[in-house]
Each structure stands twice: as structure tokens, then as C-alpha cells.
Design a protein around this motif. Sequence first.
Motif, mmCIF file in Angstrom:
data_model
loop_
_atom_site.group_PDB
_atom_site.id
_atom_site.type_symbol
_atom_site.label_atom_id
_atom_site.label_comp_id
_atom_site.label_asym_id
_atom_site.label_seq_id
_atom_site.Cartn_x
_atom_site.Cartn_y
_atom_site.Cartn_z
ATOM 1 N N LEU A 146 48.750 38.260 33.148
ATOM 2 C CA LEU A 146 49.959 38.332 33.608
ATOM 3 C C LEU A 146 50.322 39.825 34.242
ATOM 4 O O LEU A 146 51.025 39.820 35.332
ATOM 5 C CB LEU A 146 51.153 37.978 32.290
ATOM 6 N N LEU A 147 50.293 40.681 33.447
ATOM 7 C CA LEU A 147 50.135 42.242 33.716
ATOM 8 C C LEU A 147 49.498 42.373 35.224
ATOM 9 O O LEU A 147 50.064 43.040 36.028
ATOM 10 C CB LEU A 147 49.995 43.404 32.880
ATOM 11 N N LYS A 148 48.409 41.716 35.375
ATOM 12 C CA LYS A 148 47.679 42.035 36.549
ATOM 13 C C LYS A 148 48.432 41.382 37.617
ATOM 14 O O LYS A 148 48.207 41.906 38.641
ATOM 15 C CB LYS A 148 46.224 41.510 36.342
ATOM 16 N N GLU A 149 48.921 40.268 37.494
ATOM 17 C CA GLU A 149 49.666 39.521 38.512
ATOM 18 C C GLU A 149 50.818 40.113 39.216
ATOM 19 O O GLU A 149 51.028 40.337 40.108
ATOM 20 C CB GLU A 149 49.839 38.154 38.085
ATOM 21 N N ARG A 150 51.265 40.985 38.111
ATOM 22 C CA ARG A 150 52.536 41.632 38.448
ATOM 23 C C ARG A 150 52.099 43.184 39.153
ATOM 24 O O ARG A 150 52.955 43.866 39.439
ATOM 25 C CB ARG A 150 53.435 42.012 37.065
ATOM 26 N N GLY A 151 50.928 43.380 39.331
ATOM 27 C CA GLY A 151 50.391 44.692 39.593
ATOM 28 C C GLY A 151 50.647 45.877 38.685
ATOM 29 O O GLY A 151 50.610 47.174 39.083
ATOM 30 N N GLU A 152 50.926 45.559 37.531
ATOM 31 C CA GLU A 152 51.264 46.412 36.435
ATOM 32 C C GLU A 152 50.008 46.777 35.528
ATOM 33 O O GLU A 152 49.893 47.517 34.589
ATOM 34 C CB GLU A 152 52.096 46.007 35.378
ATOM 35 N N LYS A 153 48.783 46.337 35.853
ATOM 36 C CA LYS A 153 47.767 46.414 35.082
ATOM 37 C C LYS A 153 47.164 47.775 35.302
ATOM 38 O O LYS A 153 46.822 48.493 36.126
ATOM 39 C CB LYS A 153 46.452 45.503 35.307
ATOM 40 N N LYS A 154 46.833 48.558 34.083
ATOM 41 C CA LYS A 154 46.585 49.972 33.682
ATOM 42 C C LYS A 154 44.818 49.847 33.922
ATOM 43 O O LYS A 154 44.305 50.876 34.528
ATOM 44 C CB LYS A 154 47.071 50.389 32.442
ATOM 45 N N TYR A 155 44.275 48.948 33.557
ATOM 46 C CA TYR A 155 42.620 48.877 33.532
ATOM 47 C C TYR A 155 42.260 47.866 34.381
ATOM 48 O O TYR A 155 42.645 46.673 34.461
ATOM 49 C CB TYR A 155 42.391 48.876 32.052
ATOM 50 N N ARG A 156 41.040 48.128 34.969
ATOM 51 C CA ARG A 156 40.406 47.139 35.604
ATOM 52 C C ARG A 156 39.659 46.201 34.633
ATOM 53 O O ARG A 156 38.767 46.693 33.988
ATOM 54 C CB ARG A 156 39.305 47.802 36.614
ATOM 55 N N ILE A 157 39.917 45.133 35.027
ATOM 56 C CA ILE A 157 39.132 43.856 34.057
ATOM 57 C C ILE A 157 38.319 42.982 34.923
ATOM 58 O O ILE A 157 38.860 42.138 35.678
ATOM 59 C CB ILE A 157 39.941 43.231 33.092
ATOM 60 N N GLY A 158 37.226 43.167 35.093
ATOM 61 C CA GLY A 158 36.194 42.354 35.891
ATOM 62 C C GLY A 158 35.422 41.491 34.995
ATOM 63 O O GLY A 158 35.580 41.547 33.824
ATOM 64 N N PHE A 159 34.834 40.454 35.759
ATOM 65 C CA PHE A 159 33.981 39.490 35.033
ATOM 66 C C PHE A 159 33.058 40.275 34.065
ATOM 67 O O PHE A 159 33.137 39.880 32.804
ATOM 68 C CB PHE A 159 32.976 38.584 36.010
ATOM 69 N N VAL A 160 32.370 41.433 34.327
ATOM 70 C CA VAL A 160 31.389 41.689 33.555
ATOM 71 C C VAL A 160 32.052 42.575 32.578
ATOM 72 O O VAL A 160 31.516 42.304 31.180
ATOM 73 C CB VAL A 160 30.566 42.639 34.270
ATOM 74 N N ALA A 161 33.180 43.345 32.778
ATOM 75 C CA ALA A 161 33.671 44.163 31.739
ATOM 76 C C ALA A 161 34.407 43.124 30.698
ATOM 77 O O ALA A 161 34.294 43.601 29.303
ATOM 78 C CB ALA A 161 34.869 45.063 32.383
ATOM 79 N N PHE A 162 35.043 42.127 30.838
ATOM 80 C CA PHE A 162 35.630 41.176 29.948
ATOM 81 C C PHE A 162 34.537 40.511 29.054
ATOM 82 O O PHE A 162 34.870 40.135 27.921
ATOM 83 C CB PHE A 162 36.517 40.076 30.627
ATOM 84 N N PHE A 163 33.355 40.078 29.550
ATOM 85 C CA PHE A 163 32.541 39.660 28.730
ATOM 86 C C PHE A 163 31.825 40.649 27.940
ATOM 87 O O PHE A 163 30.898 40.159 26.999
ATOM 88 C CB PHE A 163 31.644 38.647 29.614
ATOM 89 N N MET A 164 31.873 41.831 27.996
ATOM 90 C CA MET A 164 31.156 42.848 27.184
ATOM 91 C C MET A 164 31.529 42.437 25.655
ATOM 92 O O MET A 164 30.452 42.457 24.808
ATOM 93 C CB MET A 164 31.653 44.117 27.491
ATOM 94 N N PRO A 165 32.918 42.214 25.327
ATOM 95 C CA PRO A 165 33.317 42.235 23.782
ATOM 96 C C PRO A 165 32.635 40.680 23.565
ATOM 97 O O PRO A 165 32.358 40.604 22.142
ATOM 98 C CB PRO A 165 34.844 41.975 24.053
ATOM 99 N N VAL A 166 32.473 39.808 24.441
ATOM 100 C CA VAL A 166 31.941 38.415 23.849
ATOM 101 C C VAL A 166 30.565 38.647 23.477
ATOM 102 O O VAL A 166 29.858 38.292 22.639
ATOM 103 C CB VAL A 166 32.017 37.574 25.087
ATOM 104 N N ILE A 167 29.719 39.429 24.292
ATOM 105 C CA ILE A 167 28.424 39.774 24.103
ATOM 106 C C ILE A 167 28.416 40.473 22.743
ATOM 107 O O ILE A 167 27.443 40.395 22.070
ATOM 108 C CB ILE A 167 27.629 40.410 25.292
ATOM 109 N N TYR A 168 28.977 41.363 22.701
ATOM 110 C CA TYR A 168 29.020 42.225 21.308
ATOM 111 C C TYR A 168 29.401 41.248 20.148
ATOM 112 O O TYR A 168 28.533 41.476 18.987
ATOM 113 C CB TYR A 168 30.351 43.326 21.464
#
Length: 311
Positions: A146-168
Motif C-alpha cells: 500500500l505504501l509503495k502504491e502511494r509512493g511513500e515506500k522508503k525501501y526498495r522491495i524487489g522480487f529477489v529481496a522479498f524472497f530472501m526472508p523466505v529462503i532464510y
Amino acid sequence: MTWFIFALCTMLLWGTADLFYKKGADEGDKYSHLKTVIAVGVVMGAHAIFTLIFGDIGYNFVNILKYLPVSLMYILSMAVGYFGLRYLELSVSSPVQNSSGALVCILCVVFLHQTEIFTWQVVVAVVAVCAGVFALGVLEKKENDLLKERGEKKYRIGFVAFFMPVIYCVVDALGTFFDAFYLDDVATTPLVGVTEDTLESVANTSYELTFLLAAVVCFIFIKFFKKQKYGIKDIRPARIGAAVFETAGQFTYVYAMSGQAAIAAPMVAAYSIVSMVLSRVFLKEKLNWKQYLCIAAVMTGIILLGIFADV
């Protein structure tokens, strides 16, 4: 109940370490995660050497190889987690990562047959902890979208980055499961030259020495292969803080896992709750009522474990 106290201490220590990990992460440095590995490895190695000199644990260095499957899973998962923190909010990565407790619980029941302590009260407690942690991850992902859609996102969340915690989550679950096998019984552990009194110390020392070796490899890679300037003065203080809390938590963790691993694992995984609270306080993020409800569920589960898992 000793294992419960150790699990609670681990939860608090690792939750605090997560805050320092995030503060020490540098999005602009593509080797930030490796530099964190170096900091943690140095502190863990120092503790291992101290234990070898003053601990009188009769350590056999072949245990580095014996314990290697566990050590590699933990170190790999942590390096992946450090990478994800370069781009993800701590309150996003930590809950997702620590859903591994649910996987460990299932593995322990299926393969180690640790079913005798699962009364209905304990089952409710474990489900509350695991569900609360997982729900936090889901809520945080929705909020970030939601924050990303509003242009308020502070951090970049790409496909690879988000799946790092899943791999962890998956890799750490395997490491924790292996740990439960190694620490379940001194008579069946693959570790050599251990007794009831030294089993946990030998396992922890083996892991810390392996982490020290990983730190050396990472330092050589950065310094001599990538030709980067990196010395003591370049180490971020936050990384040292993270390493200290991580090492202290690892010390209490092995004692928690040598008790009731199937219960201790999801309880320890709840350290993401501590991470979230600290990130709100020090990183000035806010909690909504749904997140408070998840935290309440996790804390209720932990209290129930303390009351009904007295085995």
C-alpha cells in the motif's frame, strides 16, 4: 523448565540483535551482508577461543566437521538474511524469517517423534506462536504494498529481496532441525568426546569456529579479490553490537534446543516480536491494531508454554 528460560533469553537477545543488524546494513554497499558476516564471525570466534582456553570442555576439533551440516545451514541463512535487510524493513523480514519455527516443529514431530509433550494446551500455544508470527509477515507485506502504491515506500522491495526472508526461513528450519537431532541425546549425537555436561558447549564452539572461518573467507574475498578497502576502522559499531547480541543468544539457544526442541523452536522464532517492537521505538515506525493482536497471540502462546510445557 530450564530450557524455557534459555529460550526466553534467546528470544530477547536475538530480537535486539536484529535491530543492530538493520542499523548496520548499508543499501549502497553490495558487500554489506558479507561485512556483517565478518563482524559476527570475529566476535563468535573470540568467544569460542575463550571457551577452549577456560571452558575445560575437552574439545575435539573433528567436531567442526561433525557439526558442519548444522553450522552451514545457520551461516547461510544468516548471510541471506543480512542481504535482505539491505532493502527490507526489519519488521517485514524478521516475522517472515522466523516462521521457520512452524517448520521445525513439524519436522521434530515427524522425524524425531517428539510427541509426548504435545498436550492440547501445548498445541494451542505452539499454534498461537507460529500463527502470530506468520500473520505479522502477511500484514507487513500488505502494508508495504500500500505504501509503495502511494509512493511513500522508503525501501526498495524487489522480487529477489522479498524472497530472501523466505529462503532464510527454509534454510534456518533445516539447521534448527539438524540441531535438534544433534542435541537431543548425548548417546545418539554425532559429536564425539561429549558428555551430558559438555554437549551444548561443544556444539556451540563448533558453530562459532565455523563462523570464524566463514568470516576469514569473506574478508579475503572482499579485501584481496574485490580489492576493497576494509579494516577495523571501517567496521560499523552497529555490526559489533549485533555480533555481541547474536553470540550471547547463540550461547543460550543451544541449551534451549537441548531441552524440548519441538516447543523451543517456535518460541525462539518469536524473537521477531522483540525486533518489531524495537524497530517501532528506535526506527520510529508505527503498529496498527492488527499487529498488536498478533503480538498478543504470540505472547499468550509463550506464557502458555511456560505454564503447560513443564517437562
